[in-house]
Motif scaffolding. Structure first.
Motif, PDB file in Angstrom:
ATOM      1  N   SER A 234      -5.539  -1.781   5.010  1.00  0.00           N
ATOM      2  CA  SER A 234      -4.192  -1.652   5.587  1.00  0.00           C
ATOM      3  C   SER A 234      -3.377  -2.931   5.439  1.00  0.00           C
ATOM      4  N   LYS A 235      -4.053  -4.056   5.310  1.00  0.00           N
ATOM      5  CA  LYS A 235      -3.362  -5.341   5.195  1.00  0.00           C
ATOM      6  C   LYS A 235      -2.500  -5.421   3.942  1.00  0.00           C
ATOM      7  N   ASN A 236      -2.782  -4.564   2.962  1.00  0.00           N
ATOM      8  CA  ASN A 236      -1.969  -4.539   1.751  1.00  0.00           C
ATOM      9  C   ASN A 236      -0.588  -3.952   1.994  1.00  0.00           C
ATOM     10  N   HIS A 237      -0.332  -3.439   3.211  1.00  0.00           N
ATOM     11  CA  HIS A 237       0.957  -2.816   3.524  1.00  0.00           C
ATOM     12  C   HIS A 237       1.643  -3.497   4.706  1.00  0.00           C
ATOM     13  N   LEU A 238       1.436  -4.789   4.864  1.00  0.00           N
ATOM     14  CA  LEU A 238       2.040  -5.515   5.980  1.00  0.00           C
ATOM     15  C   LEU A 238       3.567  -5.417   5.957  1.00  0.00           C
ATOM     16  N   ALA A 239       4.156  -5.263   7.137  1.00  0.00           N
ATOM     17  CA  ALA A 239       5.613  -5.215   7.330  1.00  0.00           C
ATOM     18  C   ALA A 239       6.244  -4.018   6.625  1.00  0.00           C
ATOM     19  N   VAL A 240       5.445  -2.981   6.355  1.00  0.00           N
ATOM     20  CA  VAL A 240       5.967  -1.739   5.793  1.00  0.00           C
ATOM     21  C   VAL A 240       6.042  -0.708   6.911  1.00  0.00           C
ATOM     22  N   THR A 241       7.234  -0.227   7.198  1.00  0.00           N
ATOM     23  CA  THR A 241       7.401   0.772   8.257  1.00  0.00           C
ATOM     24  C   THR A 241       8.050   2.032   7.707  1.00  0.00           C
TER      25      THR A 241
ATOM     26  N   GLY B 181     -10.779  -9.402  -0.189  1.00  0.00           N
ATOM     27  CA  GLY B 181     -10.813  -7.984  -0.497  1.00  0.00           C
ATOM     28  C   GLY B 181      -9.515  -7.452  -1.066  1.00  0.00           C
ATOM     29  N   GLY B 182      -8.389  -8.103  -0.719  1.00  0.00           N
ATOM     30  CA  GLY B 182      -7.104  -7.610  -1.179  1.00  0.00           C
ATOM     31  C   GLY B 182      -6.201  -8.655  -1.791  1.00  0.00           C
ATOM     32  N   THR B 183      -6.475  -9.937  -1.548  1.00  0.00           N
ATOM     33  CA  THR B 183      -5.594 -10.991  -2.047  1.00  0.00           C
ATOM     34  C   THR B 183      -6.400 -12.148  -2.633  1.00  0.00           C
ATOM     35  N   LEU B 184      -5.786 -12.825  -3.576  1.00  0.00           N
ATOM     36  CA  LEU B 184      -6.318 -14.067  -4.130  1.00  0.00           C
ATOM     37  C   LEU B 184      -5.291 -15.159  -3.869  1.00  0.00           C
ATOM     38  N   ASP B 185      -5.703 -16.190  -3.153  1.00  0.00           N
ATOM     39  CA  ASP B 185      -4.852 -17.343  -2.860  1.00  0.00           C
ATOM     40  C   ASP B 185      -5.525 -18.596  -3.391  1.00  0.00           C
ATOM     41  N   VAL B 186      -4.771 -19.406  -4.102  1.00  0.00           N
ATOM     42  CA  VAL B 186      -5.297 -20.652  -4.657  1.00  0.00           C
ATOM     43  C   VAL B 186      -4.428 -21.796  -4.158  1.00  0.00           C
ATOM     44  N   THR B 187      -5.052 -22.802  -3.579  1.00  0.00           N
ATOM     45  CA  THR B 187      -4.335 -23.978  -3.091  1.00  0.00           C
ATOM     46  C   THR B 187      -4.966 -25.237  -3.677  1.00  0.00           C
TER      47      THR B 187
ATOM     48  N   GLN C 282      -1.706 -10.268  -5.242  1.00  0.00           N
ATOM     49  CA  GLN C 282      -2.433  -9.170  -4.610  1.00  0.00           C
ATOM     50  C   GLN C 282      -3.506  -8.705  -5.580  1.00  0.00           C
ATOM     51  N   LEU C 283      -4.725  -9.125  -5.324  1.00  0.00           N
ATOM     52  CA  LEU C 283      -5.855  -8.873  -6.217  1.00  0.00           C
ATOM     53  C   LEU C 283      -7.122  -9.101  -5.413  1.00  0.00           C
TER      54      LEU C 283
END
Length: 553
Positions: free
Chosen positions: A81-88, A194-200, A222-223
């Protein structure tokens, strides 16, 4: 006082508590350190809606599907569900999900997962009551999506004290350790979930006092592992169709219970093939086999058949995903002005960082010894632990009485922040056009304060200010509208200074100031698409509080 760190992941969540600079993971399902972020919504009894959170949710779903021979009415299984944040609004394969009389969205599902984590903490003997939480979120989220996560925290009844990007939390755990001693270092946090790739990309400076951590750049897409599971499910079904002599059998031709069972099998095969694969002399020859027995959409039983998959095959099937992951890392490096040789180490965190093909590509680019994955289950830098552990350490450092400064950390915002304004149009002399006036550039270190003086146009006392996130007006995301009441005497054409502040946790505030008199007005955000208004928050908080929740034992 006890402040907990929470990793609210797309597929798994975890929680930790720090004491004197040591993070302790809270035991969750089956004594492990994670809780599956899978939720079963059961509205079959409208008078008492209920939910199951965790690994039991898909099992209960499959059992009900099998007993009925079809998907049960008024019951829904929610993954990712986190892949749909702020979607209403309605999304194919996503929200809304109905529970009794209420349509739920990602914010509500996140609240249910957080409520389940809270119940685990409250039921664990010897743990202090929750005085506050630091909740993490993907780096790539824009401000509106981060605020949706904050609303989830509020709906769960948790006292929030801060939010922290996931790779920043992992960097906090990593940078506070003693592995670098007093020396400086530049390292990458590769957070593949599981739903996102973040690189810092971060720089650590040693010295005689506390070390300093500074984020140089970040990038995210989003991957994630959920996409691998879905791809592998299709390949497993193809193998099954060949073995069972059912050519052309597709997902739409098997029943709901079989589709869900295949997804669970795919996840298990993925884990078996990849975990600790570096210990094998020939990892690509690893084999996983499963016996599958499926049913058609019409209820007919299909013959059991054995399917086998090698790691080499999985690597070929996910080659495009692997290259996208590498591209994301190289974009972060480019933004930091570095190449692979400019990194001392690469820290792999997040469940999908176990994917051997991804590890192999990163080791080929930077060198095997510099790419680190901590596979000890009790190590706070374990891929399943690092984000929650870092959030807990951050909480102790910043909010617990007596917390000692083990490190000083400054993150960056991923995108520019600005306001909608009118400026001279270079293509049409004497005319004006709408534009995005950037107050806070992308990759700015936080906390930060951006200022710019504009000229007031018109005679209205209330000035609407649209705040946006992005580099240009055409691609920017609206964050909301600030309604500012001005002094009555402020004439048309008067200068107005707009001050946009970004806190260390990414929270925005806006102030308008009259440069001539020095008077100012502080304002709050009143309009933001995808977020719940105050009255809607109250209604949803009351509804969710009445839902029976089973978080496992």
């Amino acid at each position: 006082m006890a402040f907990y760190g929470i990793d609210l992941g797309t597929t798994y969540a975890s929680v930790a508590l720090a004491h004197r600079g040591v993070a302790r993971m809270i035991p969750l399902e089956s004594g492990g350190v994670t809780l599956a972020s899978t939720v079963l919504l059961d509205g079959s009894d409208p008078s008492q809606p209920s939910v199951i959170v965790g690994r039991r949710a898909p099992i209960a779903w499959r059992d009900r599907c099998a007993s009925l021979g079809c998907a049960p009415p008024r019951v829904a299984l929610v993954r990712g569900s986190k892949n749909h944040l702020a979607v209403t609004h309605s999304v194919a394969g996503g929200p809304p999900w109905s529970l009794g009389a209420m349509d739920l969205y990602s914010t509500d599902i996140g609240a249910l997962v957080l409520r389940a984590l809270r119940s685990w903490v409250e039921r664990t003997p010897g743990l202090a009551p929750i005085d506050g939480v630091v909740v993490t979120h993907p780096q790539r989220l824009r401000n509106r999506e981060r605020r949706a996560v904050a609303q989830s925290v509020s709906l769960a009844g948790l006292p929030s004290v801060a939010m922290l990007p996931e790779p920043d939390a992992a960097a906090w755990a990593y940078g506070m350790g003693q592995r670098f001693g007093s020396r400086g270092a530049r390292f990458m946090v590769f957070d593949f979930g599981g739903g996102t790739l973040d690189v810092t990309i971060l720089r650590r400076e040693g010295g005689g006092g506390a070390p300093t951590l500074e984020a140089l750049a970040s990038y995210g897409v989003q991957l994630g592992g959920l996409g691998v599971d879905e791809l592998l499910r299709e390949r497993l079904l193809e193998r099954y169709a060949d073995a069972a002599r059912a050519p052309g059998l597709g997902l739409h031709e098997v029943d709901e219970a079989s589709r869900e069972a295949l997804l669970s099998v795919a996840e298990g095969v993925k884990i078996q093939l990849n975990q600790h694969a570096t210990l094998d002399a020939n990892p690509m020859a690893r084999v996983a086999s499963r016996t599958l027995a499926l049913r058609t959409e019409g209820g007919a039983s299909l013959p059991p058949a054995v399917v086998r998959v090698t790691l080499g095959e999985l690597a070929r099937w996910t080659e495009e995903l692997t290259e996208r992951a590498v591209d994301c890392a190289e974009e972060a490096l480019s933004r930091a002005g570095l190449g692979w040789s400019g990194l001392d180490e690469v820290l792999l965190v997040g469940g999908s960082s176990w994917l051997y093909p991804v590890q192999a590509r990163l080791r080929a680019l930077r060198g095997a010894g510099a790419v680190r994955i901590f596979d000890d289950a009790d190590d706070p830098l374990n891929p399943a632990c690092a984000v929650a552990a870092g959030a807990a350490l951050y909480a102790e450092r910043c909010f617990t009485d007596g917390g000692k400064a083990a490190a000083d950390y400054h993150g960056v915002i991923p995108d520019a922040l600005g306001v909608r304004a009118r400026e001279a149009d270079p293509a049409r002399p004497g005319e004006r056009r709408e534009a995005l006036a950037v107050l806070v550039p992308a990759l700015t270190k936080v906390p930060f304060e951006g200022r710019r003086v504009f000229r007031k146009r018109g005679g209205a006392r209330v000035l609407p200010i649209d705040v946006l996130e992005g580099a240009t007006l055409s691609e920017a995301t609206p964050l909301g509208r600030f309604e500012v009441a001005l002094d009555e005497g402020l004439a048309d054409g008067s200068p107005v200074e707009v001050i946009l502040r970004v806190g260390r946790d990414g929270v925005l505030s806006l102030e308008l100031r009259d440069p001539r008199s020095g008077s100012s007005r502080s304002v709050t955000l009143t309009d933001a698409e995808g977020l719940y208004a105050d009255d809607e928050m109250d209604a949803r908080r009351a509804f969710l509080a009445g839902v029976t929740l089973d978080a496992g034992a």
